[in-house]
Enzyme design. Structure first.
Site, short mmCIF file in Angstrom:
data_model
loop_
_atom_site.label_atom_id
_atom_site.label_comp_id
_atom_site.label_asym_id
_atom_site.label_seq_id
_atom_site.Cartn_x
_atom_site.Cartn_y
_atom_site.Cartn_z
N SER A 185 -30.16 41.99 18.48
CA SER A 185 -28.92 41.33 18.09
C SER A 185 -28.78 39.99 18.81
CB SER A 185 -27.75 42.27 18.38
OG SER A 185 -26.58 41.86 17.73
N ASP B 44 -28.49 47.29 7.69
CA ASP B 44 -27.82 46.69 8.83
C ASP B 44 -26.48 46.11 8.36
OD1 ASP B 44 -26.95 44.90 10.92
OD2 ASP B 44 -29.00 44.87 11.68
N HIS C 290 -27.23 48.97 12.40
CA HIS C 290 -27.59 47.89 13.33
C HIS C 290 -28.20 48.40 14.64
CE1 HIS C 290 -27.44 43.78 14.79
NE2 HIS C 290 -26.72 44.13 15.85
#
Length: 350
Positions: free
Chosen positions: A200, A290, A328
């Site tokens: 991320s 995601d 995610h």
């Protein structure tokens, strides 16, 4: 005859009234059931919303209650907490997890033993997490456990301003913390491979640090980007790492003012630009479902990196089917992940 007709009519009228009365009672009963069904459905949905909204709050409170200086308290019995000082007045927390096959040997060992363990020849991963929480988050521990099980060292860093690390986070500060950790590791690891894993927001930190290392004439031996975005400028303030992202977009005060150390920070971390200068072998992990960073971001990152390196072998994109439900943060659950990582690291040794 007339009397019989009237009697029959009265019976018919009476039967009609009873039928209408019964139908009315039935209608009332159906209406009452419908009302109760609506009430229970509404209550169930409301409860679900409240529960979903409270999960990040509870996780935040739980993570704050963990003593990060004692990873063994949460079952990490081959992990040592370390504090490093990349700059004056800045202290950052790091968890060093040794390869799983050394866990018995690691019991009760001190910093000196862990530092020497870095020189055992096993590959080393510096793990850079996303934009909220700390190194104790379940999915971050999950990645550390996977890497340890494969036989690698893992150093999971909390940037300044995160977890129990001091000071305020800035783009320059995040990269300074990682650069310091890299040099600290290299000074103790001999010729061992040193790779970086950015998840991320950490993907932007990883590529920005990689560019700074190139300026110093050095480089990571390999880079893994998980759930990576192209540029932090548009992403930082909307990543919530929670499936009910829409709720926090509607009520931003919850996420911005409680959980986000990077609120109001002007970050760039241009992964798209950085990749044009990076020639390090790269692997990209991304889930098709995601919910925070669309899969199209991974495809664009792959396109840019592949063009920059002019190679199909040095740049790989591994996509995880939406049916797996990893979103995610869940890629660490994939049973095939250890072999994928192992093959990538082995390719760095040839």
């Amino acid at each position: 005859m007339k009397k019989r007709i009237n009697k029959s009519e009265r019976k018919f009228q009476s039967a009609g009234r009873l039928q209408r009365s019964g139908q009315k009672s039935k209608d009332l009963s159906v209406h009452a059931r419908s009302q109760w069904q609506w009430i229970w459905t509404t209550m169930a949905l409301l409860s679900l919303c409240i529960l979903s909204a409270s999960i990040p709050i509870l996780l935040h409170l739980f993570s704050d209650s963990i003593d990060l200086s004692r990873p063994s308290d949460i079952g990490l019995n081959h992990t040592l907490n370390i504090y490093l000082r990349p700059e004056e007045g800045v202290r950052v927390g790091v968890w060093h997890t040794v390869p799983e096959h050394r866990w018995k040997e690691a019991q009760g060992k001190d910093l000196d033993w862990y530092e020497k363990a870095l020189g055992d020849g096993s590959p080393i991963f510096i793990y850079l997490h996303g934009n909220r929480g700390n190194r104790s988050a379940a999915h971050r521990i999950g990645i550390a456990n996977v890497l340890s099980a494969v036989g690698y060292h893992v150093l999971a860093l909390d940037y300044r301003g995160f977890g129990d690390s001091t000071s305020e986070p800035t783009e320059t500060g995040l990269c300074t913390d990682v650069l310091y950790l890299y040099h600290w590791v290299k000074a103790r690891s001999g010729n061992s491979l040193v790779c970086v894993w950015g998840h991320s927001l950490g993907s932007g930190v990883a590529t920005s640090t990689a560019v700074k290392l190139l300026e110093q004439g050095k480089q990571f031996d390999g880079i893994i980007l998980e759930g990576a975005f192209l540029n932090a400028r548009m992403e930082t303030n909307k990543l919530t790492e929670h499936p009910f992202t829409w709720f926090y977009w509607k009520f931003p005060y919850i996420q911005y003012f409680l959980f986000n150390p990077l609120k109001n920070k002007d970050l760039n971390l241009p992964t798209d630009e950085n990749l044009q200068n990076i020639r390090t072998p790269l692997m990209i992990f991304h889930a098709e479902d995601d919910h925070l960073v669309p899969f199209a971001s991974a495809q664009e990152i792959y396109r840019i990196a592949k063009k920059a390196q002019n190679s199909d072998e040095r740049v790989k994109l591994i996509q995880f089917d939406a049916s797996l439900g990893y979103f995610h943060n869940g890629l660490y659950k994939d049973p095939g992940l250890p072999n994928i990582i192992r093959e990538f690291v082995q390719s760095l040794m040839t």
